[in-house]
Design an enzyme around this catalytic site. Structure first.
Site, PDB file in Angstrom:
ATOM      1  N   TRP A 159      -6.711  -2.714   2.110  1.00 13.91           N
ATOM      2  CA  TRP A 159      -6.551  -3.424   3.227  1.00 13.91           C
ATOM      3  C   TRP A 159      -7.354  -2.914   4.489  1.00 13.91           C
ATOM      4  O   TRP A 159      -7.429  -3.676   5.423  1.00 13.91           O
ATOM      5  CB  TRP A 159      -5.136  -3.385   3.449  1.00 13.91           C
ATOM      6  N   ASP A 160      -7.709  -1.716   4.418  1.00 14.73           N
ATOM      7  CA  ASP A 160      -7.963  -0.798   5.395  1.00 14.73           C
ATOM      8  C   ASP A 160      -9.474  -1.683   6.138  1.00 14.73           C
ATOM      9  O   ASP A 160      -9.834  -1.678   7.080  1.00 14.73           O
ATOM     10  CB  ASP A 160      -8.871   0.490   5.087  1.00 14.73           C
TER      11      ASP A 160
ATOM     12  N   GLU B 109       4.263   3.139   3.267  1.00 10.80           N
ATOM     13  CA  GLU B 109       4.377   3.335   2.112  1.00 10.80           C
ATOM     14  C   GLU B 109       5.484   4.401   1.796  1.00 10.80           C
ATOM     15  O   GLU B 109       5.740   4.778   0.875  1.00 10.80           O
ATOM     16  CB  GLU B 109       2.812   3.975   1.532  1.00 10.80           C
TER      17      GLU B 109
ATOM     18  N   LYS C 123       5.546   6.874   7.420  1.00  8.97           N
ATOM     19  CA  LYS C 123       4.279   7.318   7.030  1.00  8.97           C
ATOM     20  C   LYS C 123       3.340   6.956   8.084  1.00  8.97           C
ATOM     21  O   LYS C 123       2.491   7.995   8.495  1.00  8.97           O
ATOM     22  CB  LYS C 123       3.789   7.093   5.684  1.00  8.97           C
ATOM     23  N   GLN C 124       3.204   5.721   8.400  1.00  8.00           N
ATOM     24  CA  GLN C 124       2.069   5.185   9.337  1.00  8.00           C
ATOM     25  C   GLN C 124       2.725   3.855   9.930  1.00  8.00           C
ATOM     26  O   GLN C 124       3.418   3.289   9.442  1.00  8.00           O
ATOM     27  CB  GLN C 124       0.782   4.805   8.420  1.00  8.00           C
TER      28      GLN C 124
END
Length: 793
Positions: free
Chosen positions: A373-374, A500, A604-605
């Protein structure tokens, strides 16, 4: 984890210079110095090939199939994966000086410098080396991967004899130089750390020889993969100049072609070789067709000539930088890093041409060469505004793999299309379903990229011919995946959002907002093009159902804490024990079980924070501030995708110095190897995120269907930021200083935009200057223990 040892790069505005060779950092520099055009990728290995950490020559989407083993199988698990392979290496030029191999590990190295020139698009190298026998030579090489001739790369290689080592009293014979320029297939690859899932599954000896032909000054090799059924061709040709008596010969066998060049040179004389390379592959074309394809490409390269290729490259990049350059005054290190980031984004997508843009570009084989998806959420955010043709091609590739996405959705018992979480050619290659199959947001990410691209370009033809199919397919997925509950809310349960460390959650806010936009935009475009929509089976009833689901979309909110939970119930989870988590146990996914991560408040992000970046109107200003502060305290940035998004929201919520620090972290992730794995390829999405942090964060840019708007701010530590973009056939530049903001229409029709909500008219004759608002002071926010952004000197 950041390594203790880093290479030495000088800080310069337009080049990355390594003034001396550092063998301990060679893996990192091989990635930083990689050259690509989106079709061909050459790692920054030394010309002579050794020493190296990872030899790498890649063709976009040229892969081999491998099995995906499971300890315990399950219905719907992907059965095989795809791994990009190291194809035929044409970078190699080996040198012997009076039968002594030019090897930097032997003899005496007097000088070694490499320079990546981001305006010329070349990797330049200069070496002065003395052989064990005392012969001293100066080697100069220039390497390029053409941005104008998609199948072509080229190397200029010069050897000058400096001294014979015996007072030059050698009866005038000088030294005998032997150059061996090679094409090598099935190179031996190093082993990898099998315990790190962020890396890859290296495959070697997967190329089956099909044809090898040698000519007077070059050769061609054709190979095919054993399982994926792909065929690739590589060709080389040489132009040689130097002293009289040069001999050139070529031989070829199944996996090796070699052109040998022999000359005797005297001190001060130079032997020069220009090596032209061409690459191509196909899953359909015959062996003769692939052979002819690469021979034609190399003929065109020779016709253009070295000087012509260099001139074309510079012209291409001059045009690119005229729009895409980001100028930063007050932080020279950041200025250099942001330009490197922009350069690598261009390299990753410029000539990909309806193939995927991998997470590592073509700089290494990290993540098996997969796209995620980046691409749509980070890379196309940049390309739609600076290289829109490349962005359109990337989305056209997504449309081309729709048949496989339909099959995947059917396997999962869903309607519409389920795009793969990670792939090369369109098949799902993620063997871990909680972070793969369940991350359905990728479907809305692709739809979001379509919407953004249409807004940026005004290309309604693209919207109809590419966008409509994607939008209908993804809207059907969401309508199938979600459901209306007893209260009438539309719920999307059991999915994984961007974070995630929180898997299989109900009503992830990011996912639900993205799905909501996807449904609304699909309805809008289908209603705009009723005949084309009808051909896809869309009727007014289905459009109404999309709108109903979007209107009823559940967006959780924690009234007690006055923040949005990342997903339903998230703020009720136990907080992670950050105080007792030592620095050496990050990233957490390598040191703690997922089940423990999944049930704790640790991020995580950026997830909810990314939702606020994309959908600022879905949150009040107070909610943005409270949400940002809440998630700053639990986000550990174990993903390189996080810092850039946190930078955007830090700027938008008034934390300007923090935004500067996060921008630097995103931009320097590879120059300073902050994640400790740059040897496995550049972090392309983080590179792209630096552009977003500047334009969306400090520039406050928003691009909607009704036009562009900006809410610029500037951190006290910077004295000026300037960036350019393309918008609907125009070129615009925005320059921010502490006192004023200048908007300039460089070319294109007159237009209007908004500055902090106030309309501004640009006619292209004179720039418009308006005051920069005074930033408001805000309370500082905390990060998890030991995870604050890096403070730079």
């Amino acid at each position: 984890m950041k390594p203790d040892h880093l290479p030495t790069f000088t800080v310069e505005p337009w080049v990355i210079r390594e003034p001396r060779l550092d063998l301990d950092a060679m893996g990192q520099t091989e990635s930083v110095f990689a050259l690509s055009n989106g079709h061909i990728g050459l790692r920054g290995n030394l010309d002579e090939g050794e020493p190296h950490v990872l030899p790498g020559t890649y063709l976009n989407s040229f892969y081999e199939v491998r099995p995906l083993p499971y300890a315990e199988g399950g219905y719907g698990y992907p059965e095989s994966g795809q791994t990009i392979i190291n194809t035929t290496n044409g970078k190699l030029i080996r040198l012997l000086v009076d039968d002594e191999p030019f090897d930097l590990r032997y003899g005496t190295l007097h000088r070694h410098e490499r320079v990546l020139d981001m305006r010329a698009g070349t990797l330049n190298r200069e070496v002065e080396w003395e052989s064990p026998a005392g012969r001293r030579v100066r080697v100069r090489s220039v390497r390029m991967v053409s941005l104008t001739q998609r199948a072509v790369a080229a190397i200029s290689y010069e050897v000058e004899l400096v001294s014979t080592g015996n007072g030059d009293d050698d009866n005038g014979e000088g030294a005998l130089l032997v150059l061996q320029s090679e094409l090598v297939a099935n190179e031996q690859l190093p082993g990898r750390d099998a315990d790190d899932p962020r890396l890859d599954t290296a495959l070697d000896n997967v190329l089956e020889p099909e044809q090898s032909r040698a000519g007077d000054s070059g050769a061609t090799l054709v190979h095919s993969t054993r399982k994926s059924g792909l065929r690739c061709g590589a060709a080389m040709e040489h132009e040689v100049t130097g002293p009289e008596g040069i001999q050139v010969s070529t031989d070829a066998n199944e996996d090796l072609a070699r052109t040998t060049i022999i000359a005797r040179v005297k001190p001060g004389e130079t032997l020069r070789v220009v090596k032209y390379l061409s690459y191509g592959w196909s899953s359909r074309r015959s062996l003769p067709a692939v052979y002819d394809q690469v021979r034609a490409a190399i003929a065109a390269a020779r016709y253009t000539g070295w000087e012509g290729l260099v001139r074309e490259q510079r012209d291409y990049l001059d045009d690119f930088w005229a729009t895409a350059d980001v100028e930063i005054d007050g932080d020279a290190e950041l200025q250099q890093a942001v330009r490197l980031a922009t350069f690598h984004i261009l390299q990753a997508g410029a000539r990909a041409e309806r193939r995927c843009i991998p997470a590592k570009g073509l700089t290494a084989d990290g993540y098996d060469g997969h796209t995620f998806w980046d691409t749509e959420t980070f890379c196309l955010q940049v390309l739609s505004f600076v290289a829109p043709d490349a962005a359109a091609d990337a989305l056209a590739w997504r449309k081309s793999i729709l048949p496989l996405a339909f099959e995947r959705a059917e396997t999962l018992g869903l309607k519409g299309a389920a795009f793969p979480w990670r792939t090369i050619r369109g098949h799902e290659c993620s063997g871990y379903w909680p972070a793969g199959t369940a991350a359905f947001h990728i479907n809305a990410d692709i739809a979001d990229a379509v919407k953004r691209h249409v807004n940026a370009t005004g290309d309604t033809k693209f919207e109809l011919e590419v966008g409509l199919d994607i939008l209908v397919a993804t809207a059907r997925l969401w309508r199938s995946l979600g459901h209306h509950d007893s209260a009438g809310n539309f719920r999307i349960d059991g999915v994984t959002g961007p974070d995630e460390y929180s898997s299989i959650a109900d009503n992830n806010v990011y996912t639900n907002l993205m799905a909501q936009q996807n449904l609304r935009y699909a309805a809008e475009v289908a209603a705009k093009h009723p005949r084309s929509a009808a051909r896809l089976g869309v009727d007014s009833e289905e459009i109404a159902s999309w709108r109903d689901a979007a209107t009823a979309m559940l967006i959780p909110y924690d009234e007690r804490l006055q923040v949005h939970p990342q997903s339903e119930g998230f703020t009720d989870h136990q907080r992670w024990n950050f105080e007792d988590t030592p620095a050496e146990r990050y990233p957490l996914l390598l040191n703690y079980p997922y089940f423990d991560l999944y049930r704790k408040q640790v991020v995580k992000q950026a997830d909810l924070v990314l939702a606020m970046q994309i959908f600022p109107d879905s949150f009040t200003e107070e909610q943005k501030r409270r949400n940002f502060a809440y998630y700053e305290a639990i986000t550990v940035r174990d993903s390189s995708l996080s810092a850039c998004t946190q930078s955007v929201l830090a700027a938008r919520t008034g934390h300007l110095e923090l935004a500067h620090q996060y921008l630097a972290e995103a931009a320097l992730v590879d120059l300073q190897d902050l994640a400790g794995n740059t040897d496995h390829g550049m972090h392309i999405a983080s590179m792209a995120g630096t552009w977003s942090a500047v334009t969306l964060g400090f520039g406050g840019m928003r691009c909607e269907s009704d036009g562009l708007s900006f809410d610029p701010v500037l951190p006290p530590s910077l004295s000026r930021i300037s960036f350019g973009l393309k918008w609907q056939g125009r070129r615009i530049r925005v320059t921010i200083t502490p006192e004023e903001v200048e908007y300039q229409l460089l070319d294109g029709a007159p237009m209007r935009l908004r500055h902090h909500g106030e309309p501004i008219a640009l006619d292209g004759e004179e720039p418009v200057t308006v005051p920069t608002p005074t930033p408001k002071w805000v309370e500082p926010v905390e990060q998890p223990y030991g995870r604050a952004p890096r403070q730079r000197a």
